[in-house]
Write a protein that holds these residues in place. Structure first.
Motif, short mmCIF file in Angstrom:
data_model
loop_
_atom_site.label_atom_id
_atom_site.label_comp_id
_atom_site.label_asym_id
_atom_site.label_seq_id
_atom_site.Cartn_x
_atom_site.Cartn_y
_atom_site.Cartn_z
N GLU A 92 -56.77 26.37 24.82
CA GLU A 92 -57.65 25.58 25.71
C GLU A 92 -57.34 25.82 27.19
O GLU A 92 -58.20 25.65 28.05
N SER A 93 -56.11 26.25 27.49
CA SER A 93 -55.72 26.46 28.90
C SER A 93 -56.19 27.80 29.44
O SER A 93 -56.02 28.07 30.63
N TYR A 94 -56.68 28.68 28.56
CA TYR A 94 -57.03 30.03 29.02
C TYR A 94 -58.53 30.30 28.92
O TYR A 94 -59.20 29.79 28.04
N ARG A 95 -58.96 31.22 29.79
CA ARG A 95 -60.30 31.81 29.68
C ARG A 95 -60.13 33.32 29.74
O ARG A 95 -59.52 33.85 30.68
N GLY A 96 -60.65 34.01 28.74
CA GLY A 96 -60.67 35.47 28.77
C GLY A 96 -59.33 36.16 28.87
O GLY A 96 -59.17 37.12 29.62
N VAL A 97 -58.36 35.70 28.10
CA VAL A 97 -57.08 36.42 28.04
C VAL A 97 -57.26 37.61 27.09
O VAL A 97 -57.66 37.43 25.93
N GLU A 98 -57.01 38.80 27.61
CA GLU A 98 -57.21 40.01 26.78
C GLU A 98 -55.94 40.25 25.95
O GLU A 98 -54.84 40.24 26.49
N ILE A 99 -56.13 40.46 24.65
CA ILE A 99 -54.99 40.68 23.75
C ILE A 99 -55.07 42.11 23.23
O ILE A 99 -56.09 42.52 22.67
N SER A 100 -53.99 42.88 23.42
CA SER A 100 -53.98 44.27 22.93
C SER A 100 -52.72 44.55 22.11
O SER A 100 -51.64 44.07 22.46
N HIS A 101 -52.91 45.32 21.07
CA HIS A 101 -51.78 45.77 20.25
C HIS A 101 -52.28 46.84 19.28
O HIS A 101 -53.48 47.05 19.12
N MET A 102 -51.33 47.49 18.60
CA MET A 102 -51.71 48.43 17.53
C MET A 102 -51.78 47.65 16.22
O MET A 102 -52.39 46.59 16.18
N PHE A 103 -51.06 48.12 15.21
CA PHE A 103 -51.14 47.52 13.88
C PHE A 103 -50.50 46.13 13.88
O PHE A 103 -49.45 45.94 14.47
N SER A 104 -51.17 45.19 13.24
CA SER A 104 -50.62 43.83 13.20
C SER A 104 -50.46 43.38 11.75
O SER A 104 -51.33 43.61 10.91
N LEU A 105 -49.34 42.73 11.49
CA LEU A 105 -49.13 42.10 10.19
C LEU A 105 -49.28 40.59 10.31
O LEU A 105 -49.07 39.85 9.37
N GLY A 106 -49.61 40.14 11.52
CA GLY A 106 -49.66 38.70 11.80
C GLY A 106 -50.97 38.07 11.34
O GLY A 106 -51.84 38.71 10.75
N GLU A 107 -51.11 36.79 11.64
CA GLU A 107 -52.30 36.04 11.21
C GLU A 107 -53.53 36.41 12.05
O GLU A 107 -54.66 36.18 11.62
N GLY A 108 -53.30 36.87 13.27
CA GLY A 108 -54.41 37.27 14.14
C GLY A 108 -55.36 36.14 14.46
O GLY A 108 -56.58 36.35 14.58
N ARG A 109 -54.84 34.92 14.63
CA ARG A 109 -55.73 33.75 14.86
C ARG A 109 -56.58 33.91 16.12
O ARG A 109 -57.69 33.41 16.21
N TYR A 110 -56.02 34.63 17.13
CA TYR A 110 -56.77 34.84 18.38
C TYR A 110 -58.03 35.69 18.13
O TYR A 110 -58.86 35.83 19.01
N CYS A 111 -58.16 36.25 16.94
CA CYS A 111 -59.37 37.01 16.59
C CYS A 111 -60.41 36.13 15.90
O CYS A 111 -61.46 36.62 15.49
N ASN A 112 -60.10 34.85 15.70
CA ASN A 112 -61.09 33.96 15.08
C ASN A 112 -62.14 33.58 16.12
O ASN A 112 -61.81 33.29 17.27
N GLU A 113 -63.39 33.55 15.67
CA GLU A 113 -64.49 33.35 16.61
C GLU A 113 -64.39 32.05 17.42
O GLU A 113 -64.83 31.98 18.56
N GLU A 114 -63.72 31.04 16.84
CA GLU A 114 -63.58 29.76 17.56
C GLU A 114 -62.84 29.93 18.90
O GLU A 114 -62.93 29.09 19.79
N TYR A 115 -62.10 31.04 19.05
CA TYR A 115 -61.33 31.27 20.28
C TYR A 115 -62.01 32.24 21.24
O TYR A 115 -61.39 32.71 22.19
N LYS A 116 -63.27 32.53 20.96
CA LYS A 116 -64.03 33.53 21.71
C LYS A 116 -63.98 33.34 23.24
O LYS A 116 -63.88 34.30 23.99
N GLU A 117 -64.05 32.10 23.69
CA GLU A 117 -64.04 31.82 25.14
C GLU A 117 -62.65 32.08 25.73
O GLU A 117 -62.52 32.35 26.93
N HIS A 118 -61.64 31.94 24.89
CA HIS A 118 -60.26 31.93 25.40
C HIS A 118 -59.58 33.29 25.33
O HIS A 118 -58.79 33.63 26.20
N PHE A 119 -59.90 34.02 24.27
CA PHE A 119 -59.25 35.32 24.08
C PHE A 119 -60.29 36.42 23.94
O PHE A 119 -61.36 36.22 23.36
#
Ligand code: COA
Length: 438
Positions: A48-75
């Motif tokens: 909620e504190s961010y707008r348009g934070v760009e996230i970059s990485h190669m292969f991920s084994l994580g949950e990748g929650r920042y890729c969920n559409e609900e966070y579209k405004e933030h990430f």
């Protein structure tokens, strides 16, 4: 201030640390097993504190929650390799994918093409001299630490202390967050009959003393199973996986005939079992280095008899290899495939081999079987490795050597290793494409 005082002064909670991220920043996450999950979780919880934070990485084994559409405004995910959790945001059009050769990423960070505002990394606790290792990830993570305006590190006792270039001092890092989250591990790959046959065919191309690059999964592990009796193999590989450790324990690897970093395993990331991570810990024979070194074709080529083994989604009659899209859909990325194919081709002894190893068929979602060898790549499918780079293709039915062959002879060699159920159909296409009998 000594390093102990400096370390203490930089300790924060994850919640406070992620407040240093500002709207519009580009945040680079350390690669693969090294993703600092405590920091990533805190960052997403603070969305909620961010707008348009760009996230970059190669292969991920994580949950990748920042890729969920609900966070579209933030990430804004802008990714260099896609996997299960991160693929959808690119497919649905709000996330982005940037194609890059893996070995170029650190250089692009150095010249500012890829600006890094914040690097989120994971390190070992400091040793008696205040040094910390990123342990399972050297790749672009080393350069991200050097290039980022702010480096936030999760300090995790579970990270192995691996030597090489991935060792930092307390002074190199701005903020520390202690959290002993478990490292992701991979289950042992299931080697079926097909993988075993592919492994046997690949092993035919490998001789004592060769320097190997092996990717991830059942096929590289199946290849390793077939090499247990070999001698003096060397490892200069993007990834270090469990198969390699088994080969070492069997006495097949000693790295003694390598042209560079003799006696050492050289790799830029580690992914596998807890035993693999333990193998790397304070092991003087393991060098965890940046991808701009490990995957640089000119560095790879300093080894004699390089053999690279990578996978593909499909190959066409021209020898064009598709390994990162399925039709129009971005599936993964080039990763280090072309880096190693070119390194093997440039190999100083002139007898490097670049192998693409894959089952002859794939199963579609509806259960129907399709041939991975096709007259042309499917509509929308991009070429990962060009026909000029393609060397060997191996399936469970044999070995097709493409380099040096005419287009027609390549197609013949590929049809010969296609699944028998598809060979007649492929021969018909051959006649239509080239106006000659197969
Ligand atoms: N058409 C349609 N679908 C296909 C297909 C084709 N020709 N080939 C494979 N698929 C499907 C499979 O059925 C499977 O579907 P599922 O996930 O629903 O089961 C999926 O695509 C993945 O195929 P699989 O053969 O299991 O892929 P993999 O996990 O072994 O990965 C690559 C293969 C090529 C995607 C992967 O190795 C890669 O990304 N390579 C490029 C990077 C690289 O080589 N790096 C260097 C080494 S670390």
């Amino acid at each position: 201030m000594n390093w102990q005082e400096s370390f203490k002064s930089k300790l924060m909670t994850a919640q406070d640390a992620v407040r240093l991220i500002k709207s519009g920043d580009r945040v680079v996450l350390a690669h693969c097993v090294s993703e600092p999950t405590a920091l990533v979780d805190a960052m997403v919880d603070n969305a909620e504190s961010y707008r348009g934070v760009e996230i970059s990485h190669m292969f991920s084994l994580g949950e990748g929650r920042y890729c969920n559409e609900e966070y579209k405004e933030h990430f804004h995910p802008n990714l260099w390799f896609l996997s299960g959790q991160t693929r959808k945001c690119v497919e649905t059009g709000w996330g982005d994918f940037t194609p890059l050769f893996f070995h170029e990423i650190p250089g692009l960070m150095r010249d500012g093409t890829i600006g890094v505002d914040v690097a989120l990394i994971m390190v070992t606790p400091p040793d008696e001299k205040g040094r910390m290792s990123t342990g399972v990830s050297g790749d672009y993570t080393i350069q991200a630490v050097k290039s980022a305006k702010t480096v936030i590190a999760q300090v995790n006792e579970n990270v192995p202390f691996t030597y090489g270039d991935a060792v930092f001092n307390v002074d190199d890092i701005d903020v520390f967050v202690e959290a002993n989250t478990p490292l992701p591990t991979l289950p042992e790959a299931r080697i079926g009959e097909t993988e075993e046959l592919i492994g046997k065919n690949c092993a035919e191309l490998i001789k004592d003393g060769d320097t190997l690059q092996l990717g991830i999964g059942a096929i590289p592990d199946a290849v390793c199973h077939q090499l247990l009796h070999k001698k003096h193999l060397g490892i200069h590989s993007e990834m270090l996986g469990d198969g390699v450790v088994k080969l070492y324990e069997a006495g097949a690897i000693d790295n003694s005939l390598k042209g560079i970093d003799k006696g050492k395993f050289v790799f830029n990331f580690v992914m596998g079992s807890k035993e693999l991570y333990d193998f790397c810990h304070k092991n003087k024979d393991c060098l965890l280095m940046g991808v701009d070194y490990v995957n640089n074709p000119a560095v790879i080529a300093q080894n004699p008899n390089v053999v690279s083994i990578n996978a593909a989604l499909g190959v066409d009659f021209y020898g064009q290899i598709a390994a990162d899209t399925i039709g129009y859909k971005q599936f993964s990325a080039v990763g280090g495939q072309v880096d190693f194919i070119r390194g093997a081709a440039m190999c100083k002894t002139g007898n490097g081999k670049a192998i693409i190893a894959m089952p002859s068929v794939a199963k579609k979602k509806d259960g129907t079987m399709i041939s991975k060898i096709t007259p042309i790549l499917a509509e929308g499918q991009v070429v990962t490795t060009s026909r000029h780079d393609a060397d060997y293709v191996v399936t469970e039915y044999g070995i097709a050597k493409l380099k040096g062959k005419t287009v027609r002879d390549r197609a013949r060699a590929l049809i010969d290793i296609a699944h028998p159920e598809f060979r007649e159909e492929l021969k018909e296409s051959f006649k239509k494409m080239f106006n000659v009998e197969y």
